[in-house]
Design a protein around this motif. Structure first.
Motif, mmCIF file in Angstrom:
data_model
loop_
_atom_site.group_PDB
_atom_site.id
_atom_site.type_symbol
_atom_site.label_atom_id
_atom_site.label_comp_id
_atom_site.label_asym_id
_atom_site.label_seq_id
_atom_site.Cartn_x
_atom_site.Cartn_y
_atom_site.Cartn_z
ATOM 1 N N UNK A 122 0.858 -1.186 0.000
ATOM 2 C CA UNK A 122 0.000 0.000 0.000
ATOM 3 C C UNK A 122 0.895 1.237 0.000
ATOM 4 N N UNK A 123 0.710 2.120 -0.978
ATOM 5 C CA UNK A 123 1.588 3.292 -1.083
ATOM 6 C C UNK A 123 1.624 4.132 0.189
ATOM 7 N N UNK A 124 0.488 4.214 0.902
ATOM 8 C CA UNK A 124 0.443 5.048 2.102
ATOM 9 C C UNK A 124 1.138 4.393 3.298
ATOM 10 N N UNK A 125 1.485 3.092 3.167
ATOM 11 C CA UNK A 125 2.188 2.374 4.250
ATOM 12 C C UNK A 125 3.445 1.753 3.643
ATOM 13 N N UNK A 126 4.550 2.502 3.587
ATOM 14 C CA UNK A 126 5.751 2.002 2.916
ATOM 15 C C UNK A 126 6.388 0.797 3.601
ATOM 16 N N UNK A 127 6.281 0.716 4.932
ATOM 17 C CA UNK A 127 6.854 -0.408 5.668
ATOM 18 C C UNK A 127 5.756 -1.212 6.352
ATOM 19 N N UNK A 128 5.864 -2.528 6.276
ATOM 20 C CA UNK A 128 4.851 -3.413 6.841
ATOM 21 C C UNK A 128 5.299 -3.941 8.206
ATOM 22 N N UNK A 129 4.333 -4.350 8.998
ATOM 23 C CA UNK A 129 4.655 -5.088 10.212
ATOM 24 C C UNK A 129 4.837 -6.559 9.840
ATOM 25 N N UNK A 130 5.331 -7.353 10.798
ATOM 26 C CA UNK A 130 5.656 -8.730 10.461
ATOM 27 C C UNK A 130 5.489 -9.644 11.670
ATOM 28 N N UNK A 131 5.153 -10.915 11.393
ATOM 29 C CA UNK A 131 5.060 -11.940 12.429
ATOM 30 C C UNK A 131 5.853 -13.153 11.975
ATOM 31 N N UNK A 132 6.740 -13.618 12.846
ATOM 32 C CA UNK A 132 7.401 -14.901 12.637
ATOM 33 C C UNK A 132 6.506 -15.957 13.279
ATOM 34 N N UNK A 133 5.994 -16.883 12.472
ATOM 35 C CA UNK A 133 5.038 -17.878 12.981
ATOM 36 C C UNK A 133 5.670 -19.266 13.034
ATOM 37 N N UNK A 134 5.388 -19.983 14.141
ATOM 38 C CA UNK A 134 5.957 -21.317 14.351
ATOM 39 C C UNK A 134 4.808 -22.300 14.576
ATOM 40 N N UNK A 135 4.659 -23.251 13.686
ATOM 41 C CA UNK A 135 3.510 -24.168 13.744
ATOM 42 C C UNK A 135 3.652 -25.185 14.879
ATOM 43 N N UNK A 136 2.498 -25.726 15.290
ATOM 44 C CA UNK A 136 2.465 -26.740 16.332
ATOM 45 C C UNK A 136 2.583 -28.144 15.761
ATOM 46 N N UNK A 137 2.396 -29.142 16.659
ATOM 47 C CA UNK A 137 2.483 -30.534 16.229
ATOM 48 C C UNK A 137 3.388 -31.388 17.092
ATOM 49 N N UNK A 138 3.522 -31.032 18.372
ATOM 50 C CA UNK A 138 4.308 -31.861 19.280
ATOM 51 C C UNK A 138 5.771 -31.966 18.915
ATOM 52 N N UNK A 139 6.320 -30.953 18.262
ATOM 53 C CA UNK A 139 7.718 -30.932 17.798
ATOM 54 C C UNK A 139 8.014 -32.037 16.786
ATOM 55 N N UNK A 140 6.958 -32.740 16.337
ATOM 56 C CA UNK A 140 7.168 -33.923 15.503
ATOM 57 C C UNK A 140 6.260 -33.984 14.283
ATOM 58 N N UNK A 141 5.189 -33.203 14.278
ATOM 59 C CA UNK A 141 4.163 -33.339 13.244
ATOM 60 C C UNK A 141 3.859 -32.001 12.585
ATOM 61 N N UNK A 142 3.122 -32.079 11.471
ATOM 62 C CA UNK A 142 2.628 -30.914 10.736
ATOM 63 C C UNK A 142 3.742 -30.216 9.945
ATOM 64 N N UNK A 143 3.392 -29.087 9.364
ATOM 65 C CA UNK A 143 4.302 -28.387 8.458
ATOM 66 C C UNK A 143 3.757 -26.994 8.191
ATOM 67 N N UNK A 144 4.654 -26.081 7.880
ATOM 68 C CA UNK A 144 4.231 -24.744 7.467
ATOM 69 C C UNK A 144 3.474 -24.793 6.151
ATOM 70 N N UNK A 145 3.587 -25.925 5.453
ATOM 71 C CA UNK A 145 3.030 -26.028 4.101
ATOM 72 C C UNK A 145 1.704 -26.780 4.039
#
Length: 408
Positions: free
Chosen positions: A100-123
């Motif tokens: 968006x031209x009126x917002x030159x810089x965006x905010x951001x979130x680093x997201x970490x998925x769940x799954x018991x450290x063993x399951x699932x995927x960001x994809x």
């Protein structure tokens, strides 16, 4: 004809017996939750059979089933650009909200998925849809980390992956590439991902070399400790879907590459009994009789064994490591953490982990929002689309994104 009807009736009865589990009337969409839980239990039983036959590790088999039913390619739209790349050797999926031209810089979130450290995927579909919604509604850049999983790696390698990827992202030239405001970056995760997000927040808090600090952390039904498996929520929800106590304890043992022979002893807190000196100094950090309100503690009693199994923490010292159990961190570590959001669900063994962490953070002077859902269950926030669409899933996601919008 009669025999066919008898057989059909028997099969229907067996299916109903397998699917039906008694649930509190307050839980969201109970029959749908029963079906979801039965599906997940079936996948677990298939993976256990594969393991028994020596064909593959049960967690690899289970994750293969989960990913096979839900993997999504990096498909972009007019609102969100999606890219698969790597940050310092760690795979990530990046979601960029439309410029968006009126917002030159965006905010951001680093997201970490769940799954018991063993399951699932960001994809997989659930996390892909969540991160797309966040990127679009917040007009933000969401970095979803594809950290390595058990049994390929064990604690603390998952933490190393998320720290390495996040540090790479925080470099000025990388933030510039994605047009991200260095002062408006948060970290978030659900379940085991909430554990890793909390651990990352504590590690970054103690890193004097980091110039860009996190503005917020948002933890969704996080798992935060492995010392007490008899908090009121563990006692109340011992057999509640999607995460019964026995399964959660096994995830912990898997995370540490420990011995399954210890599981039953850990369930009754034999690993933190009064004769285990290593745990003595940490008990005060999760004394739920003082950290939880009376509305939560009710008539539940602490389970504190006089004598237990001292071998457990000797063979698995990681149980007492604050990197694996952020709830037991010292007050000095907590007091400089960023503004925090913690979402908890009533029908979840991990409910009290989140509530106790909120209390400890507040006592350390951190601004905390505790967002509790009386009809929620573990994992509900990712279940928002057919056929696994739950009303509480939609409400938790909306509440979570609204908080991020107001505070990031």
């Amino acid at each position: 004809m009669r025999s066919s009807c008898v057989l059909l009736t028997a099969l229907v009865a067996l299916a109903a017996y397998y699917i039906y589990i008694p649930l509190p009337s307050s839980v969201s969409d109970p029959w749908k939750l029963m079906l979801l839980d039965a599906t997940f239990r079936s996948a677990q039983q298939v993976s256990n059979l594969i393991h028994y036959l020596g064909l593959s590790h049960h967690l690899l088999a289970l994750n293969f089933i989960i990913i096979s039913f839900g993997k999504k390619s990096a498909w972009s739209s007019a609102q969100v650009k999606v890219t698969d790349t790597d940050f310092d050797g760690v795979e990530v999926r990046v979601f960029e909200g439309s410029a968006k031209p009126e917002v030159p810089l965006k905010r951001s979130v680093v997201y970490i998925h769940g799954g018991g450290w063993a399951l699932a995927s960001a994809k997989i579909r659930y996390y892909d849809e969540l991160c797309k919604a966040m990127a679009e509604e917040l007009n933000a850049v969401i970095v979803s980390i594809e950290y390595r999983l058990v049994p390929k790696v064990y604690f603390p390698e998952q933490i190393h992956d998320v720290i390495r990827a996040t540090k790479y992202f925080l470099q000025p030239e990388v933030l510039h590439k994605y047009s991200v405001d260095p002062g408006r970056i948060g970290v978030s995760g659900d379940s085991a991902g909430g554990n890793l997000a909390a651990a990352l927040g504590q590690q970054f808090n103690q890193d004097a070399n980091l110039k860009n600090k996190l503005k917020v952390q948002a933890l969704i039904y996080p798992v935060l400790q492995a010392l007490d498996f008899n908090t009121p929520s563990y006692q109340q929800n011992v057999n509640t879907p999607i995460l019964p106590r026995y399964v959660m304890v096994k995830y912990w043992v898997d995370y540490f590459n420990g011995n399954y022979d210890f599981v039953q002893a850990m369930i009754v807190n034999n690993h933190t009994s009064l004769d285990v000196e290593e745990a003595a100094a940490l008990r005060a950090h999760l004394n739920w009789t003082s950290l939880l309100p009376a509305s939560i503690t009710k008539n539940y009693k602490p389970v504190m064994q006089t004598t237990g199994n001292t071998r457990i923490v000797q063979e698995i010292p990681q149980l007492l490591d604050a990197r694996s159990a952020p709830l037991i961190a010292d007050q000095e570590v907590l007091q400089h953490l960023p503004k925090t959001y913690i979402l908890t669900c009533e029908h979840d063994v991990l409910r009290d982990d989140g509530i106790m962490y909120a209390k400890r953070l507040e006592s350390a002077g951190v601004e905390v929002t505790l967002d509790h859902f009386e009809d929620g269950f573990h994992g509900c926030m990712i279940f928002t689309s057919w056929p696994t669409n739950f009303s509480v899933g939609i409400r938790t996601r909306n509440s979570y994104i609204k908080w991020l919008d107001q505070n990031l």
